[in-house]
Write an enzyme that holds these catalytic residues in place. Sequence first.
Site, PDB file in Angstrom:
ATOM      1  CB  SER A 561     -19.314 -36.502 -25.822  1.00 19.50           C
ATOM      2  OG  SER A 561     -18.455 -37.616 -25.995  1.00 19.50           O
ATOM      3  CE1 TYR A 574     -15.522 -34.938 -22.026  1.00 18.43           C
ATOM      4  CE2 TYR A 574     -16.222 -37.093 -22.814  1.00 18.43           C
ATOM      5  CZ  TYR A 574     -15.911 -35.774 -23.064  1.00 18.43           C
ATOM      6  OH  TYR A 574     -15.987 -35.280 -24.340  1.00 18.43           O
TER       7      TYR A 574
END
Length: 684
Positions: A561, A574
């Site tokens: 990501s 995250y």
Amino acid sequence: MTEQTHHEVAALLDRSHRLGADPRNTNYAGGNASAKGEATDPVTGEPVELMWVKGSGGDLGTLTEAGLAVLRLDRLRALTGVYPGVEREDEMVAAFDYCAHGKGGAAPSIDTAMHGLVEAAHVDHLHPDSGIALACAADGERLTAECFGDRVAWVPWRRPGFQLGLDIAAIKRANPGAIGVILGGHGITAWGDDSDTCERNALEIIRTAEAFIAERGEGRPHPFGAEVAALAPLPEAERHARAAALLPVVRGLASTDRPQVGHYTDSDAVLDFLARAEHPRLAALGTSCPDHFLRTKVRPLVLDTAPDAPLEEAVERLGELHAAYREDYRAYYERHAEPDSSPAMRGADPAIVLVPGVGMFSFGADKQTARVAGEFYVNAINVMRGAETISAYAPIPESEKFRIEYWALEEAKLQRRPKPKALASRVALVTGGGSGIGRAVALRLAAEGACVVVADRDAGAAAKVAAEIGGDDAAVAVTVDVTDAGQIAEAVRAAVLAFGGVDLVVNNAGLSISKPLLETTEADWDVQHGVMARGSFLVAREAARVLVAQGMGGDIVYISSKNGVFAGPNNVAYGAAKADQAHQVRLLAAELGGHGVRVNGINPDGVVRGSGIFSGGWGAKRAAVYGVPEEELGAFYAQRTLLKREVLPDHVANAVYALTCGELSHTTGLHIPVDAGVAAAFLR
């Protein structure tokens, strides 16, 4: 079929479908059927006699009108006047083009002359195991007479072609009461004045041969000899575990010349054959029917260690046997090749590997080819059983096998095949494949030729995507929670047993919980790291065992990501998990490079539409952080990018393809941003 379909064609297709649907009658894509009838010539308006016959490469069970070659019968039969003789009979195949009616339909097969020259309205040429057993028996001609009397004649072995058509036509004329023939070393041909009679005659030959073999076998010792206790099948669980351990090694060996997909079979027929004393002798004789050995090669590789021998011993012995197999195959080629006319040797690796107590591994350029090769070897086992029951198995000579395997016409057929897709013969495992980015990746890899294992915690979602891709030859679904090492091991084993191994792993499974630091619990931290950091590690570790065992290189791709390098608000767990994934890419690229395994990552951002993560609550929380309606989140993300474009799952799938299609063969340890341009996330 169209509204204008000729009634004889309709009957031919119906008959073909019935015959092709029963494996006792013929093998997949084997044999052919024809019909003759009168139609109107659109040029002259006069009646013309035509023949419709299954074209080259078609399958009786799924035959369509478009798969038929259409020829003018007068011109086809006129070829007998210009036939230059058996030494030049291959030239006659090109002459079939001059017999075409209209556009001619499918390309005529080598068996076209058999159908056209035989004086019968309908003709079936089939490869039933029972018929081939008679055809391959040492005294097949005598046994054919015993079995059928004068209803079925014997045709000595001859390679398929124009002369064989002449031979069968002459034998039919000399035996007016015959309903068909046994073709020595090959199969059967039947005929009839109408479609129903032809089908009835073909089935009479097949079923009569079956009954004859069964009757002769009653009260006699097993045709494959006594059971050998040391070769008995392992219990099912042990058998499958052993197969999963050996298959990657065998696949790597079988891919020495070109990459192959594998198929595993442990049917009763295979296990019984391999548990019997005579299996080494019979396997060494090889297959006989041309359709069989074109798929299976002239003979298999047979492992000669005990089923429960130490794995290291079996692996070492497989390497020795494979080296010997390649030497033997090269010697076979050199014994029979004509220096100036034979095609180059296509490859010396086995297509069939037999492992007593475990089963059979078969290989091909794709899963269907590998599976069909295995099915054909089961046909060959059935043929051997039948022939040994009534006599002794005596396949056609090795020189004749070579003439067909390296036939110029066979080479031309191979050259007509379409160019393989970029990921053909590769096996991909995609985690989180049931939705969003994972689904898009799975679909894209499959579209480019890969066999895909769709892994997801949601069994229904995984199954839906696998079904969307196609049947079991294209994709299978596995249920796996990537936080569970045991489930991951089972998923990888399922991939190995389905396709022979794994080449391309996409670590995509993920989730996200959006919270500020002070609201983030230990459980929030653990679940995100458990799925993405720990889960990716477990998947990569288990897949690497297979990649290393295969020795074929491969790819591991992490869907990381932008958040792995960009410090955004309210997502500490995250972002940290994604940073962990990002560094795994670098670490594994360094470690696995020596095995030819490339490890790369992709950093998406703002993939809202179709995303399982965003639809599961993450989207609402991120929308709240940025103060926009959830339904406008994708547009919001797009506007903050340099390109002002929304990122979709397909864009991430495109990046996976770019990394794995072979164009970036010298790239490893790379992270590719797929974020439409987020300057703060530029890699430095």
